[in-house]
Write an enzyme that holds these catalytic residues in place. Structure first.
Site, mmCIF file in Angstrom:
data_model
loop_
_atom_site.group_PDB
_atom_site.id
_atom_site.type_symbol
_atom_site.label_atom_id
_atom_site.label_comp_id
_atom_site.label_asym_id
_atom_site.label_seq_id
_atom_site.Cartn_x
_atom_site.Cartn_y
_atom_site.Cartn_z
ATOM 1 N N HIS A 197 -24.120 -64.007 49.931
ATOM 2 C CA HIS A 197 -22.771 -63.756 50.452
ATOM 3 C C HIS A 197 -21.726 -63.910 49.367
ATOM 4 O O HIS A 197 -20.628 -63.352 49.459
ATOM 5 C CB HIS A 197 -22.514 -64.617 51.684
ATOM 6 C CG HIS A 197 -23.255 -64.091 52.870
ATOM 7 N ND1 HIS A 197 -24.493 -64.537 53.230
ATOM 8 C CD2 HIS A 197 -22.951 -63.077 53.733
ATOM 9 C CE1 HIS A 197 -24.926 -63.845 54.268
ATOM 10 N NE2 HIS A 197 -24.019 -62.956 54.600
ATOM 11 N N ARG A 304 -17.155 -59.658 59.399
ATOM 12 C CA ARG A 304 -17.918 -60.921 59.281
ATOM 13 C C ARG A 304 -17.016 -62.078 59.739
ATOM 14 O O ARG A 304 -16.390 -62.764 58.942
ATOM 15 C CB ARG A 304 -18.372 -61.130 57.835
ATOM 16 C CG ARG A 304 -19.456 -60.164 57.370
ATOM 17 C CD ARG A 304 -19.974 -60.523 55.991
ATOM 18 N NE ARG A 304 -21.247 -59.894 55.692
ATOM 19 C CZ ARG A 304 -21.399 -58.795 54.938
ATOM 20 N NH1 ARG A 304 -20.347 -58.204 54.405
ATOM 21 N NH2 ARG A 304 -22.601 -58.310 54.712
ATOM 22 N N ARG A 340 -18.638 -58.840 64.494
ATOM 23 C CA ARG A 340 -19.913 -59.553 64.583
ATOM 24 C C ARG A 340 -19.612 -61.002 64.937
ATOM 25 O O ARG A 340 -18.782 -61.642 64.282
ATOM 26 C CB ARG A 340 -20.646 -59.504 63.244
ATOM 27 C CG ARG A 340 -21.870 -60.403 63.320
ATOM 28 C CD ARG A 340 -22.691 -60.489 62.103
ATOM 29 N NE ARG A 340 -22.085 -61.114 60.974
ATOM 30 C CZ ARG A 340 -22.589 -61.035 59.750
ATOM 31 N NH1 ARG A 340 -23.664 -60.314 59.529
ATOM 32 N NH2 ARG A 340 -22.032 -61.641 58.742
ATOM 33 N N GLU A 438 -32.029 -57.345 62.084
ATOM 34 C CA GLU A 438 -32.204 -57.898 60.744
ATOM 35 C C GLU A 438 -33.402 -58.842 60.664
ATOM 36 O O GLU A 438 -33.620 -59.503 59.663
ATOM 37 C CB GLU A 438 -30.923 -58.574 60.246
ATOM 38 C CG GLU A 438 -30.245 -59.488 61.229
ATOM 39 C CD GLU A 438 -28.858 -59.957 60.760
ATOM 40 O OE1 GLU A 438 -28.483 -59.739 59.607
ATOM 41 O OE2 GLU A 438 -28.163 -60.576 61.590
ATOM 42 N N ASN A 461 -29.798 -56.533 54.551
ATOM 43 C CA ASN A 461 -29.773 -57.668 53.609
ATOM 44 C C ASN A 461 -30.738 -58.741 54.093
ATOM 45 O O ASN A 461 -31.513 -59.301 53.328
ATOM 46 C CB ASN A 461 -28.374 -58.280 53.516
ATOM 47 C CG ASN A 461 -27.356 -57.275 53.050
ATOM 48 O OD1 ASN A 461 -27.718 -56.274 52.454
ATOM 49 N ND2 ASN A 461 -26.085 -57.534 53.323
ATOM 50 N N ASP A 462 -30.676 -59.017 55.389
ATOM 51 C CA ASP A 462 -31.583 -60.007 55.947
ATOM 52 C C ASP A 462 -32.936 -59.399 56.292
ATOM 53 O O ASP A 462 -33.960 -60.056 56.157
ATOM 54 C CB ASP A 462 -30.965 -60.646 57.201
ATOM 55 C CG ASP A 462 -30.017 -61.768 56.824
ATOM 56 O OD1 ASP A 462 -30.405 -62.612 56.021
ATOM 57 O OD2 ASP A 462 -28.874 -61.781 57.331
ATOM 58 N N ARG A 472 -32.957 -64.423 49.988
ATOM 59 C CA ARG A 472 -32.001 -63.459 49.427
ATOM 60 C C ARG A 472 -31.045 -64.071 48.409
ATOM 61 O O ARG A 472 -30.318 -63.348 47.734
ATOM 62 C CB ARG A 472 -31.220 -62.749 50.559
ATOM 63 C CG ARG A 472 -30.293 -63.648 51.307
ATOM 64 C CD ARG A 472 -29.751 -62.948 52.545
ATOM 65 N NE ARG A 472 -28.438 -62.339 52.321
ATOM 66 C CZ ARG A 472 -27.662 -61.854 53.279
ATOM 67 N NH1 ARG A 472 -28.074 -61.873 54.532
ATOM 68 N NH2 ARG A 472 -26.495 -61.338 53.011
ATOM 69 N N CYS A 509 -25.529 -51.612 58.091
ATOM 70 C CA CYS A 509 -24.423 -52.248 57.380
ATOM 71 C C CYS A 509 -24.883 -53.163 56.253
ATOM 72 O O CYS A 509 -24.093 -53.906 55.685
ATOM 73 C CB CYS A 509 -23.532 -53.016 58.364
ATOM 74 S SG CYS A 509 -24.416 -54.259 59.322
HETATM 75 C C1 PEP Z 1 -27.232 -57.953 56.654
HETATM 76 O O1 PEP Z 1 -27.957 -58.929 56.821
HETATM 77 O O2 PEP Z 1 -27.627 -56.870 56.189
HETATM 78 C C2 PEP Z 1 -25.802 -58.026 56.965
HETATM 79 C C3 PEP Z 1 -25.034 -56.966 56.884
HETATM 80 O O3 PEP Z 1 -25.284 -59.233 57.315
HETATM 81 P P1 PEP Z 1 -24.992 -60.378 56.260
HETATM 82 O O4 PEP Z 1 -25.120 -59.785 54.878
HETATM 83 O O5 PEP Z 1 -23.626 -60.879 56.508
HETATM 84 O O6 PEP Z 1 -26.062 -61.379 56.543
HETATM 85 MG MG MG Z 2 -27.355 -60.587 58.010
#
Ligand code: PEP
Ligand code: MG
Length: 587
Positions: A197, A304, A340, A438, A461-462, A472, A509
């Site tokens: 993040h 977020r 979210r 995710e 991402n997750d 990550r 996303c």
């Molecule tokens: C993701 O996990 O892809 C996502 C968009 O949420 P975050 O990056 O805030 O965990």
């Molecule tokens: Mg996420």
């Protein structure tokens, strides 16, 4: 003649694009790094004063610990801290530090470390239990004084009064969020990965950044001149004139392409053969709405909301949240705002208990925390509902792992609606609800979950982290973090197909949506909406507008049969080279 400083090139992971040259500020961390800088004659007195203040503060803290121990134990443990206080009153120690600052013209932190370090080294060689205990005391006091001199990282950043590139072991998302764009022109860290993040925040702030440099904090000193290229992940210490010229030209060329891309602002995000997708933006707060509008995004695909909580370190009240969402919804209307619900936990801990978990990414994070604290969750749901009265607002639950969670969250949403109705507060009763896909289990049961929601948004991402078992934010395993891994592609496809079968629209996303060479692949797999950092909107629009849907479908077909992530990337790169080679300059 002035000594020529040696040029050193380091390579890490570029996480936020742009080239910047500037003077380094090394952020002292709580752990091991002690900052060191030269103190000019004119600042020596001020350095004495800083040292004196730190001694006073350290004495105050130790006395407070003693007092607490006296109240809570027999008082014996409290006596242990007498030794710490004695060190603080030791004339030889105090005089050695004053002398060190005067003669070496160095900052108090490094002088304290060296003065006490000498004693520690001497005592460590003596085979005596009592003296070994004293070594521990000296270490503890040394750390405490140095930490009081440096302040915590947020307060250190607050003291910056001119433009710097910040170098740190790591930056928490909340520290990154506190960076002032006018004073911090770039940053580089030892740790971190592209989808931490912290990296996402850097992109949102449009500050060039490199992470995962391993030991940059030990290689540079405050005051060094460095260049960072956030696109390629290259950091150059003491860059030579030819490097500065080369990078200056590169930055200019990238700027020209970026300027050309902004002319696409009013154009639709559609392929050459007219297939339209929705291109929206990911934001961390309402201050990014200007950028959303400026870059021509079609609304916010991911708000977020947890950053609202993180900046205050607590659950924010219903009316305060409602005000934020209402303002954003009004400004975006009729374009959508997808809020979210809070995704706290993982690398975004605000309630103390998560930081105590052994595996925070697998722990009480996100929707799990929300369902464990229904009253606090409903505060947020009511706040979002209030905003739905004035704009096109949607709700998205993060980190769903089974259908029961969706049903429970929806039940709480119904309760929140009933409470607002009872108070005669207006809201959109048909507000759309979706989930982030995710976790692999959500992708694998997407057809079941689809019955309870209106949309899916793939949080790759997750999804990558949980599919490949790769933390990550851990740079040591960053080489395994492969968003185009065949397993990830299969889960995306499964989700898209299950969602479409039930008449849902499917967004994505995660950060891969903002990679222009991967975007055509996602469209080819059937994604309806891409949500990206605001500044990436023109780039992705160009990528979409450069291909036909049939090219994208062919790419997806080939990629879904590939056996390796690199093979998929190769196909993607080849297509971009063919249809939009200018985009390769920007990545
Ligand atoms: C993701 O996990 O892809 C996502 C968009 O949420 P975050 O990056 O805030 O965990
Ligand atoms: Mg996420």
């Amino acid at each position: 003649m002035a000594e020529k400083k040696k040029e050193v090139v380091l390579r890490g992971i570029g996480v936020s694009p742009g080239v910047v040259v500037g003077s380094v500020y090394v952020l002292a961390s709580k752990s091991t790094i002690v900052p060191e800088w030269d103190v000019p004659v004119s600042r020596v007195d001020a350095e004495f004063a800083r040292f004196e203040d730190a001694i006073i503060e350290t004495r105050r803290q130790i006395s407070k610990i003693q007092k607490n121990l006296m109240e809570s134990t027999t008082g014996r443990d409290a006596e242990l801290f007498d030794a710490h206080l004695m060190i603080l009153d030791d004339r030889t120690f105090l005089e050695d530090v004053i002398e060190g600052i005067t003669e070496r013209r160095k900052n108090a932190e490094i002088v304290v470390k060296d003065v006490l370090g000498k004693h520690i080294d001497t005592l460590s060689t003596v085979d005596d239990d009592y003296l070994r205990e004293r070594v521990a005391d000296l270490r503890d006091v040394s750390r405490r004084i140095i930490s009081n001199l440096s302040g915590d990282s947020v307060s250190q950043l607050g003291k910056l009064n001119k433009r710097h590139i910040v170098v740190a072991a790591d930056l928490a998302p909340s520290e990154t969020a506190a960076l002032r764009k006018d004073l911090v022109v770039g940053f580089a860290t030892d740790q971190g990965s592209p989808t931490s993040h912290t990296a996402l925040m850097a992109r949102a702030l449009e500050i060039p950044a490199i992470v995962g440099l391993h030991d940059v904090t030990r290689t540079v000193r405050s005051g060094d001149e460095i260049l960072i290229d956030g696109n390629k992940g290259v950091l150059i210490i003491n860059p030579k004139p030819n490097q500065l010229k080369k990078y200056g030209e590169l930055a200019k060329a990238r700027k020209t392409i970026e300027r050309e891309l902004t002319t696409l602002k009013e154009e639709p995000a559609e392929t050459l053969d007219g297939h339209r997708i929705v291109l929206s933006a990911n934001v961390e707060g309402s201050e990014e709405v200007d950028a959303v509008l400026q870059y021509g995004a079609e609304g916010v695909g991911l708000f977020r909301s947890e950053y609202l909580y993180m900046s205050q370190e607590k659950v924010v009240g219903e009316m305060e949240q409602a005000e934020v969402y209402t303002e954003v919804a009004e400004r975006l209307s009729p374009a959508p705002l997808i809020v979210r619900t809070f995704d706290i936990g993982g690398d975004k801990s605000i309630f103390g208990e998560q930081s105590m978990e052994a595996n925070p990414f697998l722990g009480c994070r996100s929707i799990r925390l929300a369902l464990a604290r229904p009253d606090e969750f409903k505060v947020q749901l009511r706040a979002i509902l209030r905003a739905s009265a004035v704009g096109n607002v949607k709700i998205m639950y993060p980190m769903i792992c089974n259908v029961e969670e969706v049903i429970s969250a929806n039940d709480l949403l119904e309760e929140a609606k009933a409470e607002l109705k009872a108070s005669k507060v207006a809201f959109d009763d048909d507000i759309e609800v979706g989930i982030m896909v995710e976790i692999p289990s959500a992708a694998l049961t997407a057809d079941v979950i689809a019955e309870h929601v209106s949309f899916f948004s793939l949080g790759t991402n997750d999804l990558v982290q949980y599919t490949l078992a790769v933390d990550r934010v851990n740079e040591k395993v960053a080489y395994l973090y492969e968003p185009t891994h065949p397993a990830v592609l299969k889960l995306i496809k499964l989700t898209v197909d299950a969602g479409h079968k039930h008449g849902l629209w499917i967004g994505l996303c995660g950060e891969i949506a903002s990679d222009p060479i991967i975007a055509p692949l996602l469209i080819g797999m059937g994604i309806d909406e891409l949500s990206v950092p605001p500044s990436a909107v023109p780039l992705i629009k160009d990528a979409v507008r450069s291909v036909t849907l049939s090219q994208a479908k062919k790419l997806a077909e080939k990629s879904l049969k590939a056996s390796e992530a690199a093979e998929v990337l190769g196909y993607c790169r080849r297509l971009t080279k063919e249809v939009a080679p200018e985009l390769l300059e920007l990545i």
